[in-house]
Design an enzyme around this catalytic site. Structure first.
Site: not given
Ligand code: NBP
Length: 479
Positions: A128, A182, A185-186, A189
């Site tokens: 990231s 990940k 995480h996105n 976001e």
């Protein structure tokens, strides 16, 4: 055998990661790219890096000391499979292949299994922080075996971002765990960005402030509990004036948000796992809605409230929006961590949620002060079932309550779309409800499909004979 680490794929991410690796003491980096020109360009532009170039996979393998360690940074999907096959042809048992691309975790699980059968280690790693992160220090989320972490750990620790003296990398868990984290995480976001966008829209429409004035509001927020990279760059974007027209850039940019898919994966996976990531889903769908100009055009004349005059007390309204944003953000992170917890349980990963929060503090797009509170919460209670029930968040939600409700109510009354704000509040109220109308849904399901229900006062499953005398029978009797 002069290089201790290699990079395959020298587009922007791979070449930046290779330069990052080369800049750390002790590393000599072998580089390979399918198209030779990219390798030549990188060598010419960065002689200081001391790269060991390879122009075939055989040369690449020969240039690496054992266990050979290679990080793949190519386009996710079929190209990743092609590179893995090419590397397997020249690597030996004990060597390590790391995929740093944005792979779907299901693919990573599949690849890990296939590669493991050859004796080579395969590590799917979330990276990231975009181009700048790759060069200066990304947040790294490696999965894979414990054995591969022994070799890989120190190398990754040397190139990762640093937050409060700690490298932003941890061994997340086996096989697909790194890419799973990940992915979430996105998703977080997406939610964070949507919430910030809604806050901006509410302030702009509610107070009539200009984008530049709202930039000041965000800059001020960034000095408080909302301190984060996304709030910081929001101020920068809002302050930008378009050189060609003199208008605020945000008014010149077409209002249709793009997406590369990882937010959608987060939601699809959450559905599979039965985890209500409603804030992330609203953020994904808000981008979809924005990107259908034809539907928006035919809907533009639909009735709605007339634009209201600006709110009476501008400062009080802005503070309410700030509190509503903070509360909704807590919900988004709580939902995201819920998905990681559920994924870990479903795929048998031993994921330290507090460590995940910590490695997101540097390098990545959602880096924020706030993540310290999340790691504190899991340090105090590792098995926390719902993140937002940790004392710090309960305090914040208590403080934000009234403001959150009044902002959502004002948005609804004025016809300002605030899907992420509203759904976050609805999720919160759903969680805290003593009784939910799910009982009625069970009744409906029993009525049309004899799906049965459980009772609050006795064990067992029951069915009402809806089309007969409507007496209740024990469900065993109905089959
Ligand atoms: P791209 O995603 O644009 O991929 C280009 C690279 O893939 C080139 O090196 C290209 O080689 C190579 N490649 C392709 Br396409 N097909 C290949 C094949 N069959 N065999 C060998 N190599 C092949 O590069 P990027 O933007 O640097 O991203 C790399 C990875 O990092 C992606 O998975 C991306 O999702 C991920 N990522 C990107 C970001 C970001 O902010 N951009 C952040 C985090 C992760 P060629 O030169 O011969 O065509």
């Amino acid at each position: 055998n002069t290089a201790n680490i290699g990079v395959v794929g020298l587009a922007v991410m791979g070449s930046n990661l290779a330069r990052n690796l080369a800049s750390r003491t002790g590393n000599t980096v072998a580089v390979y790219n399918r198209t030779r020109a990219k390798t030549d360009e990188l060598l010419a532009a960065h002689p200081e890096a001391g790269f060991v170039p390879a122009f075939s996979y055989a040369e690449f393998a020969a240039s690496l000391s054992t266990p050979r360690t290679a990080i793949i940074m190519v386009k996710a999907g079929a190209p990743t499979d092609a590179v893995i096959d090419d590397l397997l042809a020249v690597f030996e048992p004990g060597d390590i292949i790391v995929d740093g691309g944005n792979a779907l975790f299901h693919d990573t699980i599949r690849r890990e299994q296939a590669v493991r059968s050859t004796g080579v280690n395969f590590v799917g790693m979330g990276v990231s922080g975009g181009e700048e992160g790759a060069l200066l220090g990304p947040s790294l989320m490696p999965g894979g075996s414990d054995e591969s972490w022994v070799t890989l750990g120190p190398i990754l620790q040397s190139i990762a971002a640093v937050a409060e003296d700690e490298p932003c990398v941890t061994h997340i868990g086996h096989d697909g765990a790194g890419h799973f984290v990940k992915m979430v995480h996105n998703g977080i976001e997406y939610a964070d960005m949507q919430l910030i966008a809604e806050a901006y829209d509410l302030i702009r429409r509610g107070t009539g402030k200009t984008p530049a004035e709202i930039a000041d509001v965000f800059a001020q927020w960034n000095a408080g509990e909302l301190d984060s990279y996304l709030i910081e760059i929001t101020a920068e974007v809002l302050r930008q004036t378009d050189a060609a027209t003199g208008a605020p850039l945000v008014d010149v940019i077409v209002d249709q948000a793009g997406a590369k898919g990882t937010g959608g994966w987060t939601v699809q996976t959450a559905i599979d796992l039965g985890v209500p990531v409603s804030g992330i889903a609203e953020a994904v769908f808000a981008r979809s809605l924005s990107s259908h100009p034809e539907q928006r055009a035919v809907s533009a004349g639909l009735p709605g409230p007339a634009p209201k005059a600006a709110v009476d007390d501008v400062d009080a309204f802005i503070e309410d929006v700030r509190l509503a944003l903070f509360a909704s953000k807590i919900v988004a992170y709580s939902q995201g961590f819920d998905e990681i917890r559920a994924g870990a349980a479903a795929y048998d990963w031993n994921i330290d949620l507090g460590a995940v929060a910590k490695i997101w503090r540097g390098g990545c797009i959602i880096r924020a002060q706030f993540l310290n509170r999340i790691s504190d919460a899991y340090a105090a209670e590792p098995d926390l079932a719902v993140l937002l029930t940790a004392p710090f968040f309960v305090d914040a939600l208590t403080r934000a309550q009234d403001a959150w409700r009044s902002v959502v109510a004002a948005a609804a009354a004025s016809g300002i779309p605030s899907p992420a704000f509203s759904s976050s509040l609805a999720y919160y109220d759903g969680l805290r409800a003593d009784r939910l109308p799910a009982s009625l849904i069970q009744g409906q399901r029993d009525f049309f499909g004899a799906h049965t229900y459980r009772r609050t006062d006795r064990e067992g499953t029951f069915h009402t004979l809806w089309s007969a005398d409507r007496s209740e029978v024990s469900a065993q009797d109905t089959h």
